[in-house]
Motif scaffolding. Sequence first.
Motif, PDB file in Angstrom:
ATOM      1  N   ALA A  51     -72.194  42.853 -52.204  1.00 22.27           N
ATOM      2  CA  ALA A  51     -72.249  41.707 -52.010  1.00 22.27           C
ATOM      3  C   ALA A  51     -71.166  41.091 -51.089  1.00 22.27           C
ATOM      4  O   ALA A  51     -71.302  40.029 -50.294  1.00 22.27           O
ATOM      5  CB  ALA A  51     -72.069  40.851 -53.368  1.00 22.27           C
ATOM      6  N   ARG A  52     -69.884  41.598 -51.240  1.00 22.71           N
ATOM      7  CA  ARG A  52     -68.812  41.146 -50.516  1.00 22.71           C
ATOM      8  C   ARG A  52     -69.038  41.534 -49.076  1.00 22.71           C
ATOM      9  O   ARG A  52     -68.558  40.771 -48.068  1.00 22.71           O
ATOM     10  CB  ARG A  52     -67.429  41.849 -50.928  1.00 22.71           C
ATOM     11  N   ARG A  53     -69.535  42.729 -48.758  1.00 20.70           N
ATOM     12  CA  ARG A  53     -69.629  43.090 -47.442  1.00 20.70           C
ATOM     13  C   ARG A  53     -70.643  42.187 -46.741  1.00 20.70           C
ATOM     14  O   ARG A  53     -70.532  41.691 -45.521  1.00 20.70           O
ATOM     15  CB  ARG A  53     -70.156  44.442 -47.412  1.00 20.70           C
ATOM     16  N   TYR A  54     -71.920  41.773 -47.486  1.00 29.34           N
ATOM     17  CA  TYR A  54     -72.985  40.988 -47.015  1.00 29.34           C
ATOM     18  C   TYR A  54     -72.393  39.390 -46.820  1.00 29.34           C
ATOM     19  O   TYR A  54     -72.708  38.906 -45.632  1.00 29.34           O
ATOM     20  CB  TYR A  54     -73.937  40.785 -48.197  1.00 29.34           C
ATOM     21  N   LYS A  55     -71.380  38.842 -47.580  1.00 28.57           N
ATOM     22  CA  LYS A  55     -70.831  37.805 -47.355  1.00 28.57           C
ATOM     23  C   LYS A  55     -70.031  37.890 -45.909  1.00 28.57           C
ATOM     24  O   LYS A  55     -70.020  36.663 -45.283  1.00 28.57           O
ATOM     25  CB  LYS A  55     -69.821  37.634 -48.552  1.00 28.57           C
ATOM     26  N   VAL A  56     -69.422  38.852 -45.522  1.00 27.57           N
ATOM     27  CA  VAL A  56     -68.719  38.831 -44.351  1.00 27.57           C
ATOM     28  C   VAL A  56     -69.823  38.729 -43.186  1.00 27.57           C
ATOM     29  O   VAL A  56     -69.337  38.212 -42.247  1.00 27.57           O
ATOM     30  CB  VAL A  56     -67.823  40.354 -44.430  1.00 27.57           C
ATOM     31  N   ARG A  57     -70.778  39.552 -43.447  1.00 28.51           N
ATOM     32  CA  ARG A  57     -71.548  39.446 -42.245  1.00 28.51           C
ATOM     33  C   ARG A  57     -72.305  37.923 -42.296  1.00 28.51           C
ATOM     34  O   ARG A  57     -72.428  37.529 -40.889  1.00 28.51           O
ATOM     35  CB  ARG A  57     -73.025  40.319 -42.552  1.00 28.51           C
ATOM     36  N   LEU A  58     -72.589  37.496 -43.402  1.00 26.60           N
ATOM     37  CA  LEU A  58     -73.203  36.107 -43.254  1.00 26.60           C
ATOM     38  C   LEU A  58     -71.958  35.062 -42.398  1.00 26.60           C
ATOM     39  O   LEU A  58     -72.490  34.102 -41.935  1.00 26.60           O
ATOM     40  CB  LEU A  58     -73.242  35.452 -44.654  1.00 26.60           C
ATOM     41  N   GLU A  59     -70.712  35.220 -42.881  1.00 27.44           N
ATOM     42  CA  GLU A  59     -69.869  34.198 -42.127  1.00 27.44           C
ATOM     43  C   GLU A  59     -69.979  34.440 -40.864  1.00 27.44           C
ATOM     44  O   GLU A  59     -69.552  33.286 -40.045  1.00 27.44           O
ATOM     45  CB  GLU A  59     -68.600  34.595 -43.044  1.00 27.44           C
ATOM     46  N   ALA A  60     -70.080  35.849 -40.428  1.00 27.55           N
ATOM     47  CA  ALA A  60     -69.856  35.935 -38.826  1.00 27.55           C
ATOM     48  C   ALA A  60     -71.259  35.239 -38.210  1.00 27.55           C
ATOM     49  O   ALA A  60     -71.067  34.903 -37.117  1.00 27.55           O
ATOM     50  CB  ALA A  60     -70.098  37.496 -38.507  1.00 27.55           C
ATOM     51  N   ARG A  61     -72.437  35.400 -38.907  1.00 30.84           N
ATOM     52  CA  ARG A  61     -73.548  34.708 -38.393  1.00 30.84           C
ATOM     53  C   ARG A  61     -73.418  33.341 -38.396  1.00 30.84           C
ATOM     54  O   ARG A  61     -73.974  32.669 -37.498  1.00 30.84           O
ATOM     55  CB  ARG A  61     -74.664  34.986 -39.250  1.00 30.84           C
ATOM     56  N   LEU A  62     -72.832  32.572 -39.441  1.00 37.86           N
ATOM     57  CA  LEU A  62     -72.526  31.300 -39.385  1.00 37.86           C
ATOM     58  C   LEU A  62     -71.796  30.917 -38.250  1.00 37.86           C
ATOM     59  O   LEU A  62     -72.094  29.679 -37.642  1.00 37.86           O
ATOM     60  CB  LEU A  62     -71.818  30.965 -40.897  1.00 37.86           C
ATOM     61  N   GLU A  63     -70.486  31.448 -37.974  1.00 38.82           N
ATOM     62  CA  GLU A  63     -70.089  31.099 -36.484  1.00 38.82           C
ATOM     63  C   GLU A  63     -70.740  31.210 -35.253  1.00 38.82           C
ATOM     64  O   GLU A  63     -70.720  30.239 -34.391  1.00 38.82           O
ATOM     65  CB  GLU A  63     -68.729  31.933 -36.457  1.00 38.82           C
ATOM     66  N   ASP A  64     -71.479  32.201 -35.246  1.00 42.49           N
ATOM     67  CA  ASP A  64     -72.565  32.416 -34.065  1.00 42.49           C
ATOM     68  C   ASP A  64     -73.470  31.451 -34.058  1.00 42.49           C
ATOM     69  O   ASP A  64     -73.625  30.798 -33.000  1.00 42.49           O
ATOM     70  CB  ASP A  64     -73.268  33.728 -34.135  1.00 42.49           C
ATOM     71  N   THR A  65     -73.874  30.980 -35.290  1.00 38.71           N
ATOM     72  CA  THR A  65     -75.145  29.780 -35.235  1.00 38.71           C
ATOM     73  C   THR A  65     -74.446  28.520 -34.791  1.00 38.71           C
ATOM     74  O   THR A  65     -75.179  27.661 -34.227  1.00 38.71           O
ATOM     75  CB  THR A  65     -75.657  29.715 -36.602  1.00 38.71           C
ATOM     76  N   ARG A  66     -73.134  28.137 -35.448  1.00 39.64           N
ATOM     77  CA  ARG A  66     -72.528  26.999 -34.954  1.00 39.64           C
ATOM     78  C   ARG A  66     -72.490  26.990 -33.482  1.00 39.64           C
ATOM     79  O   ARG A  66     -72.508  25.714 -32.942  1.00 39.64           O
ATOM     80  CB  ARG A  66     -71.110  27.046 -35.533  1.00 39.64           C
ATOM     81  N   GLY A  67     -72.275  27.785 -32.783  1.00 34.94           N
ATOM     82  CA  GLY A  67     -71.885  27.985 -31.245  1.00 34.94           C
ATOM     83  C   GLY A  67     -73.182  27.640 -30.656  1.00 34.94           C
ATOM     84  O   GLY A  67     -73.410  27.008 -29.747  1.00 34.94           O
ATOM     85  N   GLN A  68     -74.411  28.094 -31.379  1.00 32.69           N
ATOM     86  CA  GLN A  68     -75.752  28.050 -30.674  1.00 32.69           C
ATOM     87  C   GLN A  68     -75.989  26.588 -30.783  1.00 32.69           C
ATOM     88  O   GLN A  68     -76.609  25.869 -30.011  1.00 32.69           O
ATOM     89  CB  GLN A  68     -76.834  28.889 -31.474  1.00 32.69           C
ATOM     90  N   ILE A  69     -75.756  25.862 -32.016  1.00 32.11           N
ATOM     91  CA  ILE A  69     -76.009  24.581 -31.987  1.00 32.11           C
ATOM     92  C   ILE A  69     -75.253  23.529 -30.620  1.00 32.11           C
ATOM     93  O   ILE A  69     -75.804  22.712 -30.282  1.00 32.11           O
ATOM     94  CB  ILE A  69     -75.367  23.848 -33.489  1.00 32.11           C
ATOM     95  N   ASP A  70     -73.939  23.746 -30.618  1.00 34.47           N
ATOM     96  CA  ASP A  70     -73.215  23.197 -29.596  1.00 34.47           C
ATOM     97  C   ASP A  70     -74.026  23.362 -28.212  1.00 34.47           C
ATOM     98  O   ASP A  70     -74.322  22.701 -27.295  1.00 34.47           O
ATOM     99  CB  ASP A  70     -71.865  23.618 -29.535  1.00 34.47           C
ATOM    100  N   GLU A  71     -74.539  24.657 -27.966  1.00 36.01           N
ATOM    101  CA  GLU A  71     -75.362  25.086 -26.689  1.00 36.01           C
ATOM    102  C   GLU A  71     -76.294  24.353 -26.570  1.00 36.01           C
ATOM    103  O   GLU A  71     -76.823  23.792 -25.390  1.00 36.01           O
ATOM    104  CB  GLU A  71     -75.590  26.551 -26.424  1.00 36.01           C
ATOM    105  N   TRP A  72     -77.184  24.316 -27.550  1.00 36.89           N
ATOM    106  CA  TRP A  72     -78.527  23.528 -27.269  1.00 36.89           C
ATOM    107  C   TRP A  72     -78.223  22.068 -27.261  1.00 36.89           C
ATOM    108  O   TRP A  72     -79.008  21.378 -26.328  1.00 36.89           O
ATOM    109  CB  TRP A  72     -79.347  23.522 -28.593  1.00 36.89           C
ATOM    110  N   GLN A  73     -77.217  21.407 -27.853  1.00 40.79           N
ATOM    111  CA  GLN A  73     -76.770  19.856 -27.468  1.00 40.79           C
ATOM    112  C   GLN A  73     -76.344  19.680 -26.076  1.00 40.79           C
ATOM    113  O   GLN A  73     -76.700  18.874 -25.382  1.00 40.79           O
ATOM    114  CB  GLN A  73     -75.367  19.763 -28.442  1.00 40.79           C
ATOM    115  N   ASP A  74     -75.686  20.853 -25.601  1.00 39.92           N
ATOM    116  CA  ASP A  74     -75.398  20.644 -24.123  1.00 39.92           C
ATOM    117  C   ASP A  74     -76.517  20.738 -23.267  1.00 39.92           C
ATOM    118  O   ASP A  74     -76.652  20.036 -22.162  1.00 39.92           O
ATOM    119  CB  ASP A  74     -74.322  21.642 -23.572  1.00 39.92           C
ATOM    120  N   LYS A  75     -77.487  21.563 -23.544  1.00 37.97           N
ATOM    121  CA  LYS A  75     -78.523  21.744 -22.787  1.00 37.97           C
ATOM    122  C   LYS A  75     -79.419  20.567 -22.836  1.00 37.97           C
ATOM    123  O   LYS A  75     -80.058  20.080 -21.821  1.00 37.97           O
ATOM    124  CB  LYS A  75     -79.311  22.977 -23.202  1.00 37.97           C
ATOM    125  N   ALA A  76     -79.587  19.884 -23.809  1.00 39.59           N
ATOM    126  CA  ALA A  76     -80.271  18.607 -23.977  1.00 39.59           C
ATOM    127  C   ALA A  76     -79.730  17.459 -23.286  1.00 39.59           C
ATOM    128  O   ALA A  76     -80.367  16.807 -22.372  1.00 39.59           O
ATOM    129  CB  ALA A  76     -80.370  18.100 -25.294  1.00 39.59           C
TER     130      ALA A  76
END
Length: 218
Positions: A51-76
């Motif tokens: 569970a702890r290892r999976y949480k670390v992976r999820l936190e990394a995905r969260l940061e990547d997804t945050r960046g993707q939100i900004d990218e789509w906003q800029d593209k719009a």
Amino acid sequence: MFRIAIEVRDLISSNVSSALDKAFDPAKLLLRLQREIEEALVGLTGDMSKARRYKVRLEARLEDTRGQIDEWQDKAKSAMNKGREDLARQALIAREDTRLSFSKIEEEIAAIEASLIDMQEVELQLEAKRDDVRMRLADQLAADRLAPVASGSAPRESPVDRRLGHIEALEKRTGYALDGSQAAARKAAVDRELEDMRRESAVDDELAALRASSGTSA
């Protein structure tokens, strides 16, 4: 909660005194119960590490997804500035989908954190149960004048011993599987419909704002 933690609940909630009253060989029953508890503790520790290892992976995905939100906003914004409202709408829809993914990852992280807290509590309860069983076993061995190592001439385990606790465990597992399943399905369908409505509304509002800022008429 992870699978092992659910199974461990059965061990924690088991009534040792009642089991001993029905047991053909109390010492043998206690030995078996102690072994099951110790094995469950090992499995629980493994689940907590996963569970702890999976949480670390999820936190990394969260940061990547945050960046993707900004990218789509800029593209719009870029598409609207170039008069491509169709592309701007597609970018905003992608942004909303990414935001939804972001929220789901946040929820999953929160669920993992809650599971870890729950498993830690279960671990403490299980350790207390193990200590209680150890004390009972020591008392039983002393009373029976038996060695702690099972011998080949020990009495055969009775059907009561073999089945002890299994009926209750099966009932609990069935309850976990069936409880609220239909209600959960209905709620999921409603949630999906509400999310689609929310996304369309957010895209329309954002397009109107971008249109106004870029001076583009509808």
